[in-house]
Design a protein around this motif. Sequence first.
Motif, PDB file in Angstrom:
ATOM      1  N   ILE A 192      98.043  13.405  23.164  1.00 49.02           N
ATOM      2  CA  ILE A 192      97.227  14.453  23.751  1.00 49.02           C
ATOM      3  C   ILE A 192      95.751  14.108  23.522  1.00 49.02           C
ATOM      4  CG2 ILE A 192      96.802  16.925  23.905  1.00 49.02           C
ATOM      5  CD1 ILE A 192      99.673  16.158  24.487  1.00 49.02           C
ATOM      6  N   PHE A 193      94.961  14.184  24.587  1.00 47.15           N
ATOM      7  CA  PHE A 193      93.525  13.934  24.510  1.00 47.15           C
ATOM      8  C   PHE A 193      92.795  15.179  25.015  1.00 47.15           C
ATOM      9  CE2 PHE A 193      95.468   9.809  24.723  1.00 47.15           C
ATOM     10  CZ  PHE A 193      94.712   9.011  23.879  1.00 47.15           C
ATOM     11  N   MET A 194      91.723  15.539  24.290  1.00 42.62           N
ATOM     12  CA  MET A 194      90.919  16.705  24.647  1.00 42.62           C
ATOM     13  C   MET A 194      89.539  16.249  25.109  1.00 42.62           C
ATOM     14  SD  MET A 194      92.910  19.297  24.096  1.00 42.62           S
ATOM     15  CE  MET A 194      91.735  20.644  24.159  1.00 42.62           C
ATOM     16  N   ALA A 195      88.947  17.025  26.014  1.00 46.79           N
ATOM     17  CA  ALA A 195      87.620  16.706  26.530  1.00 46.79           C
ATOM     18  C   ALA A 195      86.564  17.086  25.502  1.00 46.79           C
ATOM     19  CB  ALA A 195      87.367  17.445  27.843  1.00 46.79           C
ATOM     20  N   ASP A 196      85.696  16.133  25.182  1.00 46.39           N
ATOM     21  CA  ASP A 196      84.582  16.359  24.265  1.00 46.39           C
ATOM     22  C   ASP A 196      83.314  16.519  25.100  1.00 46.39           C
ATOM     23  OD1 ASP A 196      82.702  16.465  22.306  1.00 46.39           O
ATOM     24  OD2 ASP A 196      83.421  14.726  21.189  1.00 46.39           O
ATOM     25  N   THR A 197      82.860  17.763  25.255  1.00 47.12           N
ATOM     26  CA  THR A 197      81.694  18.027  26.100  1.00 47.12           C
ATOM     27  C   THR A 197      80.384  17.618  25.438  1.00 47.12           C
ATOM     28  OG1 THR A 197      81.599  20.297  25.227  1.00 47.12           O
ATOM     29  CG2 THR A 197      82.866  19.932  27.244  1.00 47.12           C
ATOM     30  N   THR A 198      80.390  17.401  24.130  1.00 47.42           N
ATOM     31  CA  THR A 198      79.155  17.019  23.436  1.00 47.42           C
ATOM     32  C   THR A 198      78.728  15.614  23.832  1.00 47.42           C
ATOM     33  OG1 THR A 198      79.764  18.435  21.573  1.00 47.42           O
ATOM     34  CG2 THR A 198      78.040  16.800  21.200  1.00 47.42           C
ATOM     35  N   TYR A 199      79.699  14.687  23.844  1.00 47.65           N
ATOM     36  CA  TYR A 199      79.402  13.289  24.161  1.00 47.65           C
ATOM     37  C   TYR A 199      79.944  12.863  25.518  1.00 47.65           C
ATOM     38  CZ  TYR A 199      78.412  13.206  19.152  1.00 47.65           C
ATOM     39  OH  TYR A 199      77.910  13.484  17.914  1.00 47.65           O
ATOM     40  N   GLY A 200      80.598  13.763  26.234  1.00 49.82           N
ATOM     41  CA  GLY A 200      81.117  13.425  27.551  1.00 49.82           C
ATOM     42  C   GLY A 200      82.206  12.377  27.515  1.00 49.82           C
ATOM     43  N   CYS A 201      83.124  12.481  26.553  1.00 48.28           N
ATOM     44  CA  CYS A 201      84.194  11.494  26.409  1.00 48.28           C
ATOM     45  C   CYS A 201      85.485  12.230  26.054  1.00 48.28           C
ATOM     46  CB  CYS A 201      83.839  10.453  25.350  1.00 48.28           C
ATOM     47  SG  CYS A 201      83.598  11.159  23.693  1.00 48.28           S
ATOM     48  N   ARG A 203      88.600  12.780  23.394  1.00 47.10           N
ATOM     49  CA  ARG A 203      88.878  12.706  21.964  1.00 47.10           C
ATOM     50  C   ARG A 203      90.380  12.863  21.730  1.00 47.10           C
ATOM     51  NH1 ARG A 203      89.352  16.950  18.813  1.00 47.10           N
ATOM     52  NH2 ARG A 203      88.288  18.240  20.363  1.00 47.10           N
ATOM     53  N   TRP A 204      90.936  11.906  20.963  1.00 50.36           N
ATOM     54  CA  TRP A 204      92.363  11.953  20.661  1.00 50.36           C
ATOM     55  C   TRP A 204      92.656  13.167  19.788  1.00 50.36           C
ATOM     56  CZ3 TRP A 204      95.450  11.560  16.233  1.00 50.36           C
ATOM     57  CH2 TRP A 204      96.797  11.297  16.466  1.00 50.36           C
ATOM     58  N   ASN A 205      93.648  13.961  20.177  1.00 51.32           N
ATOM     59  CA  ASN A 205      93.945  15.214  19.497  1.00 51.32           C
ATOM     60  C   ASN A 205      95.275  15.207  18.759  1.00 51.32           C
ATOM     61  OD1 ASN A 205      93.061  17.979  18.985  1.00 51.32           O
ATOM     62  ND2 ASN A 205      94.845  18.590  20.177  1.00 51.32           N
ATOM     63  N   GLY A 206      96.053  14.149  18.913  1.00 50.56           N
ATOM     64  CA  GLY A 206      97.321  14.079  18.207  1.00 50.56           C
ATOM     65  C   GLY A 206      98.446  13.615  19.112  1.00 50.56           C
ATOM     66  N   ALA A 207      99.599  13.414  18.510  1.00 55.05           N
ATOM     67  CA  ALA A 207     100.801  12.994  19.227  1.00 55.05           C
ATOM     68  C   ALA A 207     101.898  14.023  18.990  1.00 55.05           C
ATOM     69  CB  ALA A 207     101.251  11.611  18.769  1.00 55.05           C
TER      70      ALA A 207
END
Length: 644
Positions: A192-201, A203-207
């Motif tokens: 699962i990957f989540m959107a990081d609005t701070t850096y516009g990338c 972020r891996w959130n776990g499996a």
Amino acid sequence: MDALKSMLSPLGVGSANAIQDTLKLVVIGGTVETARRASAGAWHTFLDSFFLTAHFSQEDYPYDWLMHWLSKQPAWGRSREFEITTRTVGRNGLTQSTTGDLDEEDEDEEEDALVHGRRKRKVAFMPSIDTTHTIYYRGHWLRITRTKRYPDYGHGSALKISVIARNNDILKKLVLEAKREYEKDAEHRVHIFMADTTYGCWRWNGARQKRPMSSIVLQPGVKDMLLADCKDFLCSEDWYAERGIPFRRGYLLHGVPGSGKTSLIHSLAGELGLDIYVVSLSSKGMSDNTLTTLMGHVPSRCILLLEDLDAAFTRSVSRDASSTGAPTASNTNSTTTETNDGSTLSLSGLLNSLDGVAAAEGRLLFATTNHIERLDPALSRPGRMDVWVNFTHATKWQAEGIFKCFFPSKPAGVATTSPPEEDVDTSQKNLPLPKRKAPSHTIPVLDETEISELAKRFADAIPENELSVAALQGYLLKNKVRPRECVDEVAQWIIEERETREKLKKEKAEREAKEKKETEEKERKEKEEKVAKEQEEKDAKEKTERKERAKTKKAHRAETALKLEGTSSTSSLAATETVVVLSTAESSSSESDSSNGGIEADTEESITSEEEPDKSADNAGSGDSAVKDSNHSKEKWVAVKADS
């Protein structure tokens, strides 16, 4: 040297010899150190010419592959310099245990024992950072070094592997082998990957553990249709390219809450072997530019998830009639509305990020909503949302299927005490669970006939399209070891659920009525305050106007008085000038009597006749009245003179 001796000779022979010896030692030491450094550099250069070095960053997948592979190597666990830690779960969600881990004596007996509700922590030995380790692999010695790219921030690890070889074939084999072992161990996980609005990338959130498709109970044919459509899309890239169609596919899952929309997406990701990238459109800092950047960085083969699309433009905790989450008029007109949390996302930016020129291709877009009627037509049109799936409350057929998933069955004629593993229900075979010992609260395994009968009774007791799938699942979880009691008590549970819903509905109606009443009262007070304020402003304005009028009248009176005073002074001055003129006229008339005729005589007689009553009046009057009468007579005289 001779010159140096001549310079040191005045200082004395003994001191000169000592300084000479010191200089000799300095020259000899510098020469030896220079030679040592040069030889060491040449030796390292010679060795590096035979070494192949590969660098792996923590931000990329090969780092996870290599770390997972190294954790299984015996030499990695026998390191002479190591760190002791209990944090053995890496970024990939897999437990990285080494051969040097510290195990308790009763570990095998109670592998999953709980201590005060928590599992026992395992102590792991991990090779320390900034230390070189040597591992023998396929006839080659590997030199492995772990480093920290950003020591101040505590993250950003890197891995460097060096090997003496003529080409990089050995490193290719190492990476491919690590990749195969990693994928084999991670076969039953979804990243699962989540959107990081701070850096516009991203972020891996776990499996998460994969969820088998058999655990999702929908209407007949829905799962098969979706799975077949997804597989067909992933295999049709060339077909899309030949016809000039953007290689994108969108699915809109709409319906009542708790009907299994998100669970279906999780199950599809596990079945297709895809990662899930989650975007929260209402997150802090989300803007058109940030969303476009995130969409451009999405991998070609993944699932892009937009949850609760109807609440994308609201930050409220409820989605009733007053907070629908539908785009406002400003959003519809493609203008950005800035909120207190810094989110400036607009509907236009969302539409362009989904199928604009810079939108990613090859991804499966899944969007969920509880109120499809609140979505903008441009957002739900074909091309953005190609397939619509409606989720309703649980039907009797779904209730029966969910019951069979919760309670396994055994074929008739098999003993209950030792049910074979191969005879377990197919839905249980697909569960990717680790091998564990049977818990103390084992689920009773009933005959297939009895389970079918209980499932039928359970389905008959469930009303059609009234309860959500989540509600049924919650009830079955409370009775996961009581299949017979679960069926016997379902009628009472339905009554309680209805009473609870009626109570919640009544409380909601009362709360809304109270809020409405408070709103009306507040509006009434605001209206009264507004009217009172307007009246006060009106009274103040009238008072100010009266003061202005009074002031104007007073100024007018003063001006009139000044004008009258000025007129009287002008009259007295005119009288004085008239007397002077009169005397002058008398002298001139006496001179002109002889030369002129009867016209001047007539004029003089008229003047004399008018002056006689004035003189008698002056004698009769006293004081100011006499002066006023004289002035008045003079004014009359001036008037007569003017008339003549």
